[in-house]
Scaffold this motif. Structure first.
Motif, mmCIF file in Angstrom:
data_model
loop_
_atom_site.group_PDB
_atom_site.id
_atom_site.type_symbol
_atom_site.label_atom_id
_atom_site.label_comp_id
_atom_site.label_asym_id
_atom_site.label_seq_id
_atom_site.Cartn_x
_atom_site.Cartn_y
_atom_site.Cartn_z
ATOM 1 N N GLY A 151 -44.948 -93.658 -8.741
ATOM 2 C CA GLY A 151 -46.016 -92.714 -8.456
ATOM 3 C C GLY A 151 -45.761 -91.961 -7.168
ATOM 4 N N ARG A 152 -46.626 -90.989 -6.873
ATOM 5 C CA ARG A 152 -46.561 -90.211 -5.645
ATOM 6 C C ARG A 152 -47.746 -90.609 -4.765
ATOM 7 N NH1 ARG A 152 -47.447 -84.996 -5.800
ATOM 8 N NH2 ARG A 152 -46.006 -84.461 -4.114
ATOM 9 N N LEU A 175 -39.779 -99.458 -1.203
ATOM 10 C CA LEU A 175 -38.997 -100.555 -1.776
ATOM 11 C C LEU A 175 -39.372 -100.793 -3.238
ATOM 12 C CD1 LEU A 175 -39.079 -103.120 1.175
ATOM 13 C CD2 LEU A 175 -37.085 -101.870 0.355
ATOM 14 N N MET A 176 -40.629 -100.506 -3.582
ATOM 15 C CA MET A 176 -41.079 -100.675 -4.961
ATOM 16 C C MET A 176 -40.839 -99.422 -5.799
ATOM 17 S SD MET A 176 -44.511 -103.072 -4.590
ATOM 18 C CE MET A 176 -45.318 -102.180 -3.261
ATOM 19 N N GLY A 177 -40.103 -98.456 -5.246
ATOM 20 C CA GLY A 177 -39.656 -97.310 -6.031
ATOM 21 C C GLY A 177 -40.553 -96.101 -6.028
ATOM 22 N N HIS A 178 -41.635 -96.101 -5.250
ATOM 23 C CA HIS A 178 -42.570 -94.987 -5.276
ATOM 24 C C HIS A 178 -42.152 -93.887 -4.302
ATOM 25 C CE1 HIS A 178 -45.214 -97.292 -7.850
ATOM 26 N NE2 HIS A 178 -45.166 -98.298 -6.994
ATOM 27 N N GLU A 179 -42.611 -92.677 -4.575
ATOM 28 C CA GLU A 179 -42.354 -91.526 -3.712
ATOM 29 C C GLU A 179 -43.463 -91.459 -2.676
ATOM 30 O OE1 GLU A 179 -42.463 -86.657 -4.063
ATOM 31 O OE2 GLU A 179 -41.974 -87.835 -5.853
ATOM 32 N N VAL A 180 -43.084 -91.503 -1.393
ATOM 33 C CA VAL A 180 -44.084 -91.620 -0.332
ATOM 34 C C VAL A 180 -43.896 -90.519 0.702
ATOM 35 C CG1 VAL A 180 -45.183 -93.169 1.324
ATOM 36 C CG2 VAL A 180 -43.927 -94.123 -0.616
ATOM 37 N N VAL A 181 -45.014 -89.898 1.087
ATOM 38 C CA VAL A 181 -45.045 -88.924 2.169
ATOM 39 C C VAL A 181 -46.029 -89.432 3.222
ATOM 40 C CG1 VAL A 181 -45.591 -86.564 2.859
ATOM 41 C CG2 VAL A 181 -44.515 -86.996 0.650
ATOM 42 N N PHE A 190 -57.998 -83.365 3.175
ATOM 43 C CA PHE A 190 -58.047 -84.653 2.498
ATOM 44 C C PHE A 190 -58.279 -84.450 1.008
ATOM 45 C CE2 PHE A 190 -60.705 -88.477 1.340
ATOM 46 C CZ PHE A 190 -59.651 -89.381 1.332
ATOM 47 N N ALA A 191 -59.106 -83.480 0.655
ATOM 48 C CA ALA A 191 -59.380 -83.192 -0.760
ATOM 49 C C ALA A 191 -58.104 -82.774 -1.488
ATOM 50 C CB ALA A 191 -60.445 -82.099 -0.876
ATOM 51 N N GLU A 192 -57.240 -82.022 -0.815
ATOM 52 C CA GLU A 192 -55.982 -81.611 -1.437
ATOM 53 C C GLU A 192 -55.059 -82.813 -1.675
ATOM 54 O OE1 GLU A 192 -54.630 -77.292 -0.042
ATOM 55 O OE2 GLU A 192 -55.343 -78.499 1.664
ATOM 56 N N LEU A 193 -55.038 -83.725 -0.729
ATOM 57 C CA LEU A 193 -54.216 -84.930 -0.909
ATOM 58 C C LEU A 193 -54.711 -85.737 -2.101
ATOM 59 C CD1 LEU A 193 -53.730 -86.162 2.783
ATOM 60 C CD2 LEU A 193 -52.117 -84.889 1.349
ATOM 61 N N ARG A 194 -56.012 -85.870 -2.226
ATOM 62 C CA ARG A 194 -56.576 -86.588 -3.374
ATOM 63 C C ARG A 194 -56.187 -85.918 -4.688
ATOM 64 N NH1 ARG A 194 -62.861 -87.627 -1.572
ATOM 65 N NH2 ARG A 194 -62.903 -89.832 -2.153
ATOM 66 N N ARG A 195 -56.150 -84.610 -4.660
ATOM 67 C CA ARG A 195 -55.852 -83.870 -5.880
ATOM 68 C C ARG A 195 -54.368 -83.943 -6.246
ATOM 69 N NH1 ARG A 195 -56.170 -77.882 -4.643
ATOM 70 N NH2 ARG A 195 -54.042 -78.371 -3.933
ATOM 71 N N ASP A 196 -53.504 -83.882 -5.239
ATOM 72 C CA ASP A 196 -52.078 -83.703 -5.500
ATOM 73 C C ASP A 196 -51.288 -85.011 -5.595
ATOM 74 O OD1 ASP A 196 -52.608 -81.012 -5.432
ATOM 75 O OD2 ASP A 196 -51.934 -80.745 -3.359
ATOM 76 N N TYR A 197 -51.887 -86.135 -5.172
ATOM 77 C CA TYR A 197 -51.149 -87.401 -5.174
ATOM 78 C C TYR A 197 -51.851 -88.430 -6.053
ATOM 79 C CZ TYR A 197 -48.278 -85.554 -1.407
ATOM 80 O OH TYR A 197 -47.410 -84.789 -0.664
ATOM 81 N N ASP A 198 -51.072 -89.372 -6.553
ATOM 82 C CA ASP A 198 -51.637 -90.421 -7.413
ATOM 83 C C ASP A 198 -52.506 -91.393 -6.632
ATOM 84 O OD1 ASP A 198 -50.237 -89.518 -9.750
ATOM 85 O OD2 ASP A 198 -48.417 -90.402 -8.918
ATOM 86 N N ALA A 199 -52.202 -91.566 -5.347
ATOM 87 C CA ALA A 199 -52.999 -92.451 -4.492
ATOM 88 C C ALA A 199 -52.841 -91.987 -3.049
ATOM 89 C CB ALA A 199 -52.547 -93.900 -4.631
ATOM 90 N N VAL A 200 -53.839 -92.324 -2.226
ATOM 91 C CA VAL A 200 -53.810 -91.975 -0.800
ATOM 92 C C VAL A 200 -54.135 -93.231 -0.002
ATOM 93 C CG1 VAL A 200 -54.818 -90.553 1.031
ATOM 94 C CG2 VAL A 200 -54.570 -89.613 -1.282
ATOM 95 N N THR A 221 -49.111 -99.215 -11.601
ATOM 96 C CA THR A 221 -48.263 -99.861 -12.623
ATOM 97 C C THR A 221 -48.966 -100.967 -13.395
ATOM 98 O OG1 THR A 221 -47.389 -101.576 -11.134
ATOM 99 C CG2 THR A 221 -46.264 -99.433 -11.126
ATOM 100 N N GLY A 222 -50.081 -101.466 -12.863
ATOM 101 C CA GLY A 222 -50.766 -102.580 -13.514
ATOM 102 C C GLY A 222 -50.175 -103.936 -13.186
#
Length: 637
Positions: free
Chosen positions: A127-128, A147-153, A205-215, A459-460
């Motif tokens: 996820g992003r 380390l778990m393979g996610h894309e992080v900014v 903050f609203a844009e981050l919520r919209r554009d990323y899978d999690a914040v 991922t569940g």
């Protein structure tokens, strides 16, 4: 029946209830927010296994090298050795091994990567994730998510990464190049870092919520707390956070020659000791002030700054570390105890003095912070600068007016403590912004928990139960771990510090332990992951015969063989001296109870060797992924 030899290398599964007891009986590990096996790595140091010690120290901690210098070491506060003489110097031993194998050693990132604990396997569908805040919580979360393979900014408004590690901790305690190196390793995992990016300005903050899978919100508490006192608006009154941030980022900050710092914690001492090193300027380009490029500020004793620290607490009550107090006194900071601020006095809009009042008590009868003050006995302390180090608060304005997250009355974000999830399932929060000001290692733990919570959301996946093993030691003869050495008579070594004359801005005060000092200190560990197990079984011929041999041989008197008597339902069983006893089952007939004080036990194994029927054994417990490392130190104790 004769005594049978115990197995020395047997392993077996442990029930969850037993595992909880075993962990609680290893106090240094249970006190560490990230669960570092402190006893294991200090014992590896004692065995001369320095690289293996680093592997064990680094596995759960993305900031092991930083914590080796500035951690508040709750593990030491819990160390059982303190009941014998003094706790093991765990933090300096961590620095000892990171200096050799950590990011500061010059080791390549690939070799450090081999020491890192893999939280979970790389996700097949990554996820992003956006992380707000490049402090210990945010960077730890990013570290594990990568380390778990996610894309992080990671986004931060400051020009430098590290959060309050960078902006709140002076460089004489934490070198700036070390922070940069730790962050560079995290970036090498694929984490993107965007500095100078203020949420609410550069991006909402609203844009981050919209554009990323999690914040993940880890913005910290970067607003200094003030007090409702007269004169707080005078020129020369500043908060500790504003002062430290300005100094550590090389921003303009003017202070006078007579400085009073109000507070009794580590931040107060950081402020006081920094003020002693600080020349004071209102021009940002003056070279002696720009601590980022110039460490030429003269040593504290030649600065001419007179710094007085005023605390509510007595010397024994102060929350600051003893090392901080001692080093501050060495550097010329004057302490005034049991005084509280009453009013800031001034003339022509500028501070001239701090009026204080006597403190009659700091804590109430139940130990809660509840100061009381005398009505008379005022004392005025002449000064031209007052720095208040009385706490920090979170500023959530960057979230926007309609963020919708549940917030506490303290203006912190409400989270699930296990997952760090907020009232919005896709938003997580941790560190100071969720719990208020806390120590670095707790923020690291929050970040790591949040990373797993986010991974579960995306991922569940859930964590599987830890594989716990037991090793039963051979208690015969003298060729076993408990017969070697005389560790109950080893004194704690003093932490080496540089000479007072060398204490300039940018120069670390603490020095690294020598190999001899480190091995001596590591040998003081009592190996609390090894337990005295009493198992009386008539079927196996190991039924306790109540001989009292274990009581007689115990060198610290932590075992007692006492008769117990039954009582009514509201009257518990008690020993002969009146102490309550919790038994596994109700006993109607007169009986004996073998009682052991775990806080005093030094794991010498004498009781196991003395027992004539073999109902006492020494058993170690281990996580499956750590057992080989721990076994190395046990072979040469």
């Amino acid at each position: 029946m004769g005594r049978q030899p115990h197995r020395s290398d047997a392993t077996a599964g442990v029930k969850a209830t037993s595992a909880r007891w075993l962990l609680s009986n290893l106090p240094c590990r249970s006190a560490c927010p990230v669960g570092t096996h402190a006893g294991g790595y200090v014992s590896l140091v004692a065995a001369g296994r320095y690289q293996e010690a680093y592997l064990l120290a680094r596995r759960p901690n993305p900031f092991a090298s930083i914590c080796g210098r500035i951690c508040a070491h709750p593990c030491e506060a819990a160390c059982r050795r303190q009941h014998l003489d003094a706790p093991v110097a765990i933090r300096p031993l961590k620095r000892f091994v990171t200096e050799r194998y950590g990011v500061e050693s010059g080791a390549d990132f690939e070799s450090i990567r081999q020491a890192v604990e893999q939280p979970r396997e790389a996700a097949t569908k990554p996820g992003r994730v956006a992380v707000i805040g490049a402090g210990p919580a945010g960077l730890s979360c990013a570290h594990d998510l990568a380390l778990m393979g996610h894309e992080v900014v990671v986004l931060d408004a400051a020009p430098e990464p590290g959060g309050m590690m960078r902006m709140g901790i002076p460089d004489y305690r934490l070198p700036r190049d070390l922070i940069a190196r730790e962050v560079a390793f995290i970036e090498s995992l694929g984490v993107e870092l965007r500095l100078g990016c203020a949420i609410g300005e550069a991006i909402s903050f609203a844009e981050l919520r919209r554009d990323y899978d999690a914040v993940f919100v880890a913005a910290g508490c970067r607003k200094g707390r003030s007090l409702p006192l007269p004169g707080m608006d005078l020129e020369g009154v500043i908060t500790a956070i504003d002062f430290l941030v300005a100094v550590n980022l090389g921003e303009p900050m003017a202070i006078g020659d007579e400085v009073v710092v109000v507070g009794g914690g580590n931040v107060a001492f950081d402020v006081a000791r920094t003020a002693r090193r600080f020349g004071g300027t209102s021009e940002p380009d003056e070279s002696h002030h720009n601590l980022l490029v110039d460490a030429a500020t003269v040593a504290a004793k030649t600065l001419g700054k007179r710094v007085t620290l005023v605390s509510l607490e007595s010397r024994d009550e102060m929350p600051a570390d003893l090392e901080e107090i001692h080093e501050g006194l060495e550097e010329g900071v004057t302490l005034i105890h049991r005084r509280g601020p009453k009013e800031v006095l001034g003339e022509d809009g500028r501070v001239t003095a701090l009026r204080t009042v006597a403190v009659t008590r700091v804590f109430d009868e139940e130990g809660r912070f509840s100061p009381q003050f005398a009505e008379d006995g005022h004392l005025e302390i002449a000064c031209d600068t007052v720095i208040f180090a009385v706490g920090q608060i979170a500023d959530l304005s960057f979230l926007g007016q309609d963020h919708g997250l549940e917030v506490t009355p303290r203006n912190t974000i409400v989270v699930d403590r296990d997952t760090m999830q907020t009232s919005d399932p896709r938003v997580f929060a941790g560190g100071d912004v969720a719990f208020g000001p806390r120590i670095v290692i707790e923020a690291v733990a929050d970040g790591r928990r949040a990373a797993k919570g986010i991974d579960t959301l995306l991922t569940g996946r859930q964590d599987e139960a830890q594989d716990i093993h037991v090793k039963i030691f051979d208690s015969f003869g003298y060729d076993h771990p408990f017969a070697a050495g005389d560790y109950e008579h080893l004194d704690r070594r003093e932490l080496p510090v540089i000479n007072l004359a060398r204490r300039e801005a940018g120069v670390e005060v603490e020095e690294v332990l020598t190999a001899e000092q480190a091995r001596h200190e590591g040998a003081r560990c009592l190996h609390c992951w090894i337990n005295t197990i009493f198992d009386s079984r008539s079927m196996s011929g190991s039924e306790c015969i109540q001989c009292g041999g274990c009581v007689d041989v115990c060198p610290v008197d932590c075992i007692d063989l006492s008769s117990v008597r039954s009582g009514s339902s509201d009257q518990p069983l008690r020993t002969c001296d009146g102490q309550p006893v919790a038994l596994a089952r109700h006993v109607d007939a007169p009986a004996m109870a073998l009682i052991k004080d775990e806080t005093m036990c030094i794991r010498c194994g004498l009781c196991a060797r003395k027992c004539p029927v073999g109902c006492i054994s020494m058993q170690g417990f281990y996580r499956g992924d750590e057992m080989k490392l721990i076994d190395l130190c046990e072979r040469v104790i």
